[in-house]
Design a protein around this motif. Sequence first.
Motif, mmCIF file in Angstrom:
data_model
loop_
_atom_site.group_PDB
_atom_site.id
_atom_site.type_symbol
_atom_site.label_atom_id
_atom_site.label_comp_id
_atom_site.label_asym_id
_atom_site.label_seq_id
_atom_site.Cartn_x
_atom_site.Cartn_y
_atom_site.Cartn_z
ATOM 1 N N GLN A 23 0.878 -1.178 0.000
ATOM 2 C CA GLN A 23 0.000 0.000 0.000
ATOM 3 C C GLN A 23 0.913 1.225 0.000
ATOM 4 O O GLN A 23 1.931 1.254 0.692
ATOM 5 C CB GLN A 23 -0.861 -0.015 1.269
ATOM 6 C CG GLN A 23 -1.404 1.328 1.707
ATOM 7 C CD GLN A 23 -2.845 1.595 1.283
ATOM 8 O OE1 GLN A 23 -3.704 0.733 1.430
ATOM 9 N NE2 GLN A 23 -3.111 2.772 0.757
ATOM 10 N N LEU A 24 0.569 2.246 -0.803
ATOM 11 C CA LEU A 24 1.412 3.439 -0.895
ATOM 12 C C LEU A 24 0.650 4.668 -0.410
ATOM 13 O O LEU A 24 -0.573 4.629 -0.269
ATOM 14 C CB LEU A 24 1.883 3.645 -2.335
ATOM 15 C CG LEU A 24 2.698 2.487 -2.922
ATOM 16 C CD1 LEU A 24 2.923 2.690 -4.412
ATOM 17 C CD2 LEU A 24 4.020 2.320 -2.199
ATOM 18 N N ALA A 25 1.391 5.739 -0.194
ATOM 19 C CA ALA A 25 0.795 6.940 0.391
ATOM 20 C C ALA A 25 0.617 8.041 -0.651
ATOM 21 O O ALA A 25 1.436 8.196 -1.549
ATOM 22 C CB ALA A 25 1.696 7.444 1.515
ATOM 23 N N VAL B 118 7.264 -1.587 12.852
ATOM 24 C CA VAL B 118 6.181 -2.281 12.167
ATOM 25 C C VAL B 118 4.926 -1.425 12.258
ATOM 26 O O VAL B 118 4.571 -0.951 13.334
ATOM 27 C CB VAL B 118 5.943 -3.666 12.797
ATOM 28 C CG1 VAL B 118 4.775 -4.367 12.126
ATOM 29 C CG2 VAL B 118 7.208 -4.508 12.697
ATOM 30 N N PHE B 119 4.290 -1.181 11.105
ATOM 31 C CA PHE B 119 3.067 -0.376 11.149
ATOM 32 C C PHE B 119 1.843 -1.113 10.628
ATOM 33 O O PHE B 119 0.747 -0.583 10.668
ATOM 34 C CB PHE B 119 3.250 0.974 10.441
ATOM 35 C CG PHE B 119 3.957 0.917 9.099
ATOM 36 C CD1 PHE B 119 3.304 0.416 7.994
ATOM 37 C CD2 PHE B 119 5.256 1.383 8.970
ATOM 38 C CE1 PHE B 119 3.948 0.387 6.763
ATOM 39 C CE2 PHE B 119 5.902 1.357 7.741
ATOM 40 C CZ PHE B 119 5.244 0.843 6.629
ATOM 41 N N ASP B 120 2.014 -2.346 10.136
ATOM 42 C CA ASP B 120 0.815 -3.022 9.623
ATOM 43 C C ASP B 120 0.962 -4.533 9.648
ATOM 44 O O ASP B 120 2.078 -5.060 9.725
ATOM 45 C CB ASP B 120 0.524 -2.563 8.183
ATOM 46 C CG ASP B 120 -0.954 -2.294 7.959
ATOM 47 O OD1 ASP B 120 -1.775 -3.121 8.402
ATOM 48 O OD2 ASP B 120 -1.286 -1.242 7.370
ATOM 49 N N ALA C 82 -0.137 10.131 7.850
ATOM 50 C CA ALA C 82 -1.466 10.163 8.467
ATOM 51 C C ALA C 82 -2.304 9.082 7.809
ATOM 52 O O ALA C 82 -2.316 8.961 6.586
ATOM 53 C CB ALA C 82 -2.097 11.528 8.259
ATOM 54 N N LYS C 83 -2.977 8.283 8.649
ATOM 55 C CA LYS C 83 -3.712 7.144 8.086
ATOM 56 C C LYS C 83 -5.180 7.174 8.490
ATOM 57 O O LYS C 83 -5.505 7.499 9.630
ATOM 58 C CB LYS C 83 -3.062 5.840 8.559
ATOM 59 C CG LYS C 83 -1.615 5.743 8.108
ATOM 60 C CD LYS C 83 -0.949 4.444 8.509
ATOM 61 C CE LYS C 83 0.470 4.422 7.949
ATOM 62 N NZ LYS C 83 1.238 3.246 8.361
ATOM 63 N N ARG C 84 -6.017 6.812 7.551
ATOM 64 C CA ARG C 84 -7.441 6.711 7.828
ATOM 65 C C ARG C 84 -7.644 5.472 8.696
ATOM 66 O O ARG C 84 -7.246 4.365 8.304
ATOM 67 C CB ARG C 84 -8.177 6.528 6.510
ATOM 68 C CG ARG C 84 -9.549 7.106 6.468
ATOM 69 C CD ARG C 84 -10.180 6.744 5.144
ATOM 70 N NE ARG C 84 -9.930 7.738 4.111
ATOM 71 C CZ ARG C 84 -10.721 8.786 3.881
ATOM 72 N NH1 ARG C 84 -11.781 8.992 4.618
ATOM 73 N NH2 ARG C 84 -10.442 9.622 2.915
ATOM 74 N N ASP D 291 15.987 0.490 -4.351
ATOM 75 C CA ASP D 291 14.758 -0.042 -3.780
ATOM 76 C C ASP D 291 13.561 0.268 -4.662
ATOM 77 O O ASP D 291 12.455 -0.145 -4.378
ATOM 78 C CB ASP D 291 14.527 0.498 -2.360
ATOM 79 C CG ASP D 291 14.378 2.007 -2.329
ATOM 80 O OD1 ASP D 291 14.993 2.667 -3.194
ATOM 81 O OD2 ASP D 291 13.652 2.520 -1.470
ATOM 82 N N LYS D 292 13.790 1.002 -5.741
ATOM 83 C CA LYS D 292 12.681 1.280 -6.649
ATOM 84 C C LYS D 292 13.023 0.815 -8.052
ATOM 85 O O LYS D 292 14.101 1.140 -8.562
ATOM 86 C CB LYS D 292 12.393 2.773 -6.684
ATOM 87 C CG LYS D 292 11.616 3.222 -5.475
ATOM 88 C CD LYS D 292 10.863 4.489 -5.762
ATOM 89 C CE LYS D 292 9.889 4.783 -4.629
ATOM 90 N NZ LYS D 292 9.090 5.961 -4.876
ATOM 91 N N LYS D 293 12.105 0.102 -8.666
ATOM 92 C CA LYS D 293 12.250 -0.230 -10.075
ATOM 93 C C LYS D 293 11.834 1.021 -10.852
ATOM 94 O O LYS D 293 11.127 1.875 -10.317
ATOM 95 C CB LYS D 293 11.303 -1.376 -10.435
ATOM 96 C CG LYS D 293 11.725 -2.689 -9.823
ATOM 97 C CD LYS D 293 11.166 -3.855 -10.618
ATOM 98 C CE LYS D 293 9.766 -4.214 -10.191
ATOM 99 N NZ LYS D 293 9.176 -5.284 -10.985
HETATM 100 P P1 ATP Z 1 6.479 5.717 -2.263
HETATM 101 O O1 ATP Z 1 6.910 4.527 -1.465
HETATM 102 O O2 ATP Z 1 5.242 6.360 -1.732
HETATM 103 O O3 ATP Z 1 6.484 5.510 -3.736
HETATM 104 P P2 ATP Z 1 8.966 6.818 -1.538
HETATM 105 O O4 ATP Z 1 9.606 5.500 -1.557
HETATM 106 O O5 ATP Z 1 9.656 7.985 -2.161
HETATM 107 O O6 ATP Z 1 7.531 6.826 -2.132
HETATM 108 P P3 ATP Z 1 7.971 8.315 0.520
HETATM 109 O O7 ATP Z 1 7.196 9.041 -0.502
HETATM 110 O O8 ATP Z 1 8.999 9.077 1.215
HETATM 111 O O9 ATP Z 1 8.681 7.072 -0.060
HETATM 112 O O10 ATP Z 1 6.932 7.688 1.564
HETATM 113 C C1 ATP Z 1 6.357 6.424 1.602
HETATM 114 C C2 ATP Z 1 7.278 5.468 2.338
HETATM 115 O O11 ATP Z 1 7.479 5.882 3.671
HETATM 116 C C3 ATP Z 1 6.740 4.064 2.510
HETATM 117 O O12 ATP Z 1 6.917 3.294 1.357
HETATM 118 C C4 ATP Z 1 7.574 3.553 3.678
HETATM 119 O O13 ATP Z 1 8.768 2.980 3.192
HETATM 120 C C5 ATP Z 1 7.950 4.798 4.441
HETATM 121 N N1 ATP Z 1 7.392 4.882 5.796
HETATM 122 C C6 ATP Z 1 8.075 5.295 6.879
HETATM 123 N N2 ATP Z 1 7.322 5.299 7.960
HETATM 124 C C7 ATP Z 1 6.086 4.879 7.603
HETATM 125 C C8 ATP Z 1 4.866 4.683 8.310
HETATM 126 N N3 ATP Z 1 4.748 4.913 9.613
HETATM 127 N N4 ATP Z 1 3.801 4.219 7.599
HETATM 128 C C9 ATP Z 1 3.894 3.988 6.277
HETATM 129 N N5 ATP Z 1 5.026 4.158 5.554
HETATM 130 C C10 ATP Z 1 6.127 4.607 6.214
#
Ligand code: ATP
Length: 579
Positions: free
Chosen positions: A223-225, A334-336, A398-400, A551-553
């Motif tokens: 799940q992404l933010a 751990v958050f989930d 922030a999470k729902r 860590d990203k493709k």
């Molecule tokens: P994304 O993973 O969203 O593509 P990204 O790798 O650049 O982008 P960010 O945009 O900085 O990362 O934020 C999302 C990432 O934040 C998550 O993939 C996770 O690795 C990290 N993260 C750190 N703390 C938390 C948390 N408490 N809940 C969820 N994710 C978290």
Amino acid sequence: MKFAELAASLDQMEATKSRNELVRILSEVYRASVPDELQPITYLIQGRLAPFFEPVEIGLGERLLMTAIGVAYAAPKEEVAKLNRQTGDLGVTAQRLAPASHADSPSVVEVHRRLSQIAAAGGAGSQQQKLDVFTSLLRDLDSASAKHLVRITLGKMRLGIGDPTVLDALSFAKKGDRSLRPVLEGAYNRTSDLGLIARTLWEVGEPGLDALKVRAGHPLRPQLAERLPNPEAVIKKLGTVGVQPKYDGLRVQIHKAGDQVSLFSRNLESMTEMFPELVAAASDLDVDNVILDGEAIAYNPASEEYVPFQETTARRRKEGIQEFAARAPMRAFVFDVMFRDGSDLTPLPYERRFEIVQELIKSSDTLLTAPLMKTDSAEVLTRELLDNISRGLEGVVAKRLDSPYQAGARNFNWVKLKRNTSGQLTDTIDVVLLGYYGGKGKRAEFGAGALLAGVYDTDKDEFVTITKLGTGLSDEGWRAIHKRLANLEVPVKPARVNSNIVPDAWLEPEIVVEVLADEITPSPRHTAGMTGDRPGFALRFPRIVSLRAGDKKPEDATSVREIRQMFEQQQQPGRGRGR
Ligand code: ATP
């Protein structure tokens, strides 16, 4: 299906520039396949033998392949090397030396079996063994097959078959249109295994896809933010939220399936070997099967010191694992939790999943719960954000509280809020390097003066340009980039790149770079977000923040959809960006 037939289709795919055509050809391949062939074909066309998350490597690099090509076609080593310098593509080199046709072709299943045999060879004498099997395989193939076999072995397919293209092709093969995409995507988000999905669809049909459930040992897509410009916007959109620190580490999915523990990265690569301390901690959990989601980071609880991940890996190399582990050992916040003892927990509300996390890891010193506080006040959220930043964290998420875990989705169930060093709220953008320009003076020494960079269009499965990059990197940074660029240079624009700008040299999209920019602006030149009547997007004053640690493709780079959203957010008043 004979491997030669697959190779002929791969040749057609290589020749087309149209994605619809690519999907059509691939769907024909699928239509002509029987269930046993679906997994081998699906992995092979992406230059793999197994799904991405399984650490199966063929283990034959360019040098060994050149030896094998020389032996197979009785060509002296120097001749192979010379030809290869001319062609710049080892696949084409093999093709030139191989006989144009061959009486009989092995089947795709047989080729996959022999490559798997090569991958499995290990220990003393294994290199010769790998070479022997590969050489005899080359001798069984015609020239087009040899070309594709070599490219598969190197994992450099040059075809541009990303995961969305495979999903579309499967849908077309079964239904003649894209209507199966949502069901296929659901299964893909839960299992991350395109080969398994293809096979299940053929053997069991559509209901089989629904029955492909989350299970321990198989990573699900994270799940992404989403982003919002400021705390006020977050509270307005989400109401009451759970606020957590945003750790600047490495996303880690922790799986325990009986005795077996495995760890997966953000892009679902296996990381089990990398973090023995997390493996040990997961083994100790009092549960048979579980999937946890968290962030791995070195942390010293006494000094409350968080060590950013990039620094962690650098320090590890320098200081030796033991010494480092003693001072700031690896932890996972751990958050989930997505799965426990046979049950899929993803539909449960986040609040409930979080309680389960607390219960599961309460006695571990290595797996720590990421604290969660509830609020419906923008003021409190702002305070939390500032407090976390002052403690050396990246910001907050922030999470729902009532949201399910939606594998693979980037939506407003989770919203990230960060602050960059200049004190303004904004977020970095992950771009993919698509080409480079020679450069003058000092930088020319390093071989790159400026870089052409793009983002990913998820719908079209292609990379579109958004900016040129020139600033932000130290000399050492340029040198590091140059080293990586050298291997990725290709003579023509790669199939999946859509660009109106032509750089001095094209690059296979692979390197992801984090950049910060002042603004996203409309652009008549760049193809990101460009449609018939709309201009594209460009970045204003972009500067490189870091090279992503792998860590990203490329497909995980920022998407066109996100860029459009960030652009729209910029237009809103009160966006917290002090301009
Ligand atoms: P994304 O993973 O969203 O593509 P990204 O790798 O650049 O982008 P960010 O945009 O900085 O990362 O934020 C999302 C990432 O934040 C998550 O993939 C996770 O690795 C990290 N993260 C750190 N703390 C938390 C948390 N408490 N809940 C969820 N994710 C978290």
